[in-house]
Design an enzyme around this catalytic site. Structure first.
Site, PDB file in Angstrom:
ATOM      1  N   GLY A   7       0.807  -1.403   0.087  1.00 45.86           N
ATOM      2  CA  GLY A   7      -0.023   0.075  -0.091  1.00 45.86           C
ATOM      3  C   GLY A   7       0.914   1.280  -0.084  1.00 45.86           C
ATOM      4  N   LEU A   8       0.777   1.903  -1.182  1.00 47.67           N
ATOM      5  CA  LEU A   8       1.703   2.891  -1.113  1.00 47.67           C
ATOM      6  C   LEU A   8       1.228   4.346  -1.532  1.00 47.67           C
ATOM      7  CD1 LEU A   8       4.614   1.106  -3.287  1.00 47.67           C
ATOM      8  CD2 LEU A   8       4.753   1.644  -0.775  1.00 47.67           C
ATOM      9  N   ARG A  10      -0.341   8.019  -0.038  1.00 46.78           N
ATOM     10  CA  ARG A  10       0.260   9.139   0.579  1.00 46.78           C
ATOM     11  C   ARG A  10       0.903   8.894   1.851  1.00 46.78           C
ATOM     12  NH1 ARG A  10      -4.823  11.485  -0.951  1.00 46.78           N
ATOM     13  NH2 ARG A  10      -5.466  11.244   1.131  1.00 46.78           N
ATOM     14  N   GLY A  12       1.543   5.529   3.078  1.00 48.86           N
ATOM     15  CA  GLY A  12       2.453   4.319   2.893  1.00 48.86           C
ATOM     16  C   GLY A  12       3.802   4.627   2.372  1.00 48.86           C
ATOM     17  N   LYS A 195      -6.801   4.428  18.764  1.00 55.34           N
ATOM     18  CA  LYS A 195      -6.518   5.298  17.837  1.00 55.34           C
ATOM     19  C   LYS A 195      -8.015   5.813  17.141  1.00 55.34           C
ATOM     20  CE  LYS A 195      -5.091   7.178  13.901  1.00 55.34           C
ATOM     21  NZ  LYS A 195      -6.152   7.482  12.871  1.00 55.34           N
ATOM     22  N   GLU A 202     -10.562  13.857  17.585  1.00 56.98           N
ATOM     23  CA  GLU A 202     -10.073  14.722  16.434  1.00 56.98           C
ATOM     24  C   GLU A 202     -11.499  15.501  15.903  1.00 56.98           C
ATOM     25  OE1 GLU A 202      -8.956  13.351  11.997  1.00 56.98           O
ATOM     26  OE2 GLU A 202      -7.434  13.182  13.519  1.00 56.98           O
TER      27      GLU A 202
END
Length: 344
Positions: A7-8, A10, A12, A195, A202
């Protein structure tokens, strides 16, 4: 250490870059050959398939999965035939912690370790590091701790002296590790549970900034004439609302010495500086699930979470999910009082 990354996007891709910069070796795979080519330019070894990625790693192999939550199970299913006892799979996305518990149990029966790592830092993580909240077996955490420490803001593992200074054994579960930006929170699911609540908070923080600045944006309401009729609540004294304020400047001054300074405020000030009216945004605010799960957890354990709930519901409303209810309100007002809707 040598680690695989699947998974590449933003985050990764930037995590691969940060690991390489920290001296680690990375084998990278993505469904997009262009994404793989981009990280090989920084020194990563590209893989054409998940199986090829696994063959390029020495046992016990560590593979970080950085894909949307809905895709994690399919990635694990593709890897599963080639995994061996002792291998470690890391889900660094935003999976539901219930799924983490299930996966850890299923994989654990074959001796495969599974870690859930809540990852915060977004597109700024390459330079500033990622806050990492980890769930799973301590032995598996220790195996990949060098990579975790590099990804975190501190960029290193805590010293034995720092841990002893806090009366702790040096580990990822120590306050010394937390001070560097990563923490082993507990058993499987604990990382994503923490998280999840982080993201719920958030939502509330973002809503508070948005609501407060919206009040300031209307602080000049007394300078505009309003209709004088039965359908319009009059402004009690227009003299008190005569302030055409510079919101970008206000957000900027709050960043310096104010108790409400934060990274979210930094981003807010930057957005207002670039586009004071935010004309580039429609205001349809998405929610990716964590806010809903946080509110559900609060209901399950009987804990009040009014602010987080209101922030979540406001996101629903921003996407038009309150329109029917609002039309019904207008219909009732027409029915009992003959009130005609006024255009906005």
């Amino acid at each position: 250490m040598r680690i695989g990354m699947i998974g590449l996007g933003r985050m990764g891709a930037n995590m691969v870059r940060r690991l390489l910069k920290g001296g680690h070796e990375c084998v990278a795979y993505d469904r997009s050959p262009e994404a793989v080519k981009a990280v090989t330019a920084y020194g990563a070894q590209g893989a054409a398939t998940p199986a090829e990625l696994l063959r390029a790693l020495a046992p016990p192999r560590a593979v970080w999965i950085m894909v949307p939550a809905a895709l994690v199970d399919s990635v694990i299913a593709e890897l599963r035939p080639s995994l061996a006892r002792g291998d470690v799979l890391i889900d660094g996305g935003n999976s539901h912690y219930h799924d983490d518990i299930r996966r850890a149990t299923e994989l654990g029966s074959a001796g495969i370790r599974y870690l859930d790592v809540g990852t915060s830092g977004g597109v700024l993580g390459f330079e500033q590091g990622y806050c990492l909240m980890i769930g799973g077996e301590a032995e598996a955490v220790a195996l990949v701790e060098p990579a975790l420490a590099t990804l975190a803001p501190g960029g290193r593992m805590p010293s034995a002296e720092a841990a002893r200074g806090g009366g702790e054994r040096r580990s990822a579960a120590s306050r010394a590790a937390a001070a560097l930006g990563y923490l082993h929170c507990g058993a499987s699911g604990a990382g994503h549970f923490v998280k999840m609540v982080h993201n719920g908070i958030e939502y509330g923080l973002m809503a508070a900034y948005a609501e407060g600045l919206n009040v300031l944006a209307h602080a000049d309401a007394g300078r505009t004439a309003t209709a004088a009729d039965a359908e319009t609540t009059p402004l009690s004294d227009p003299r008190f609302y005569q302030y055409p304020l510079d919101l970008a400047a206000i957000a900027e001054v709050w960043r310096h010495g104010s108790i409400i300074a934060s990274r979210l405020l930094d981003l807010t000030a930057g957005a207002l500086e670039r586009d004071a009216q935010l004309d580039g945004f429609a205001g349809h605010v998405a929610d990716s699930g964590e806010g809903r799960w946080t509110v559900q957890a609060a209901i399950d354990v009987g804990v009040p979470a009014q602010v987080l709930s209101a922030a979540l519901y406001d996101r629903f409303a921003s996407r038009g999910r309150a329109e029917f209810a609002n039309r019904l309100l207008s219909a009732m007002r027409l029915g009992f009082g003959g009130h005609i809707e006024r255009p906005p």
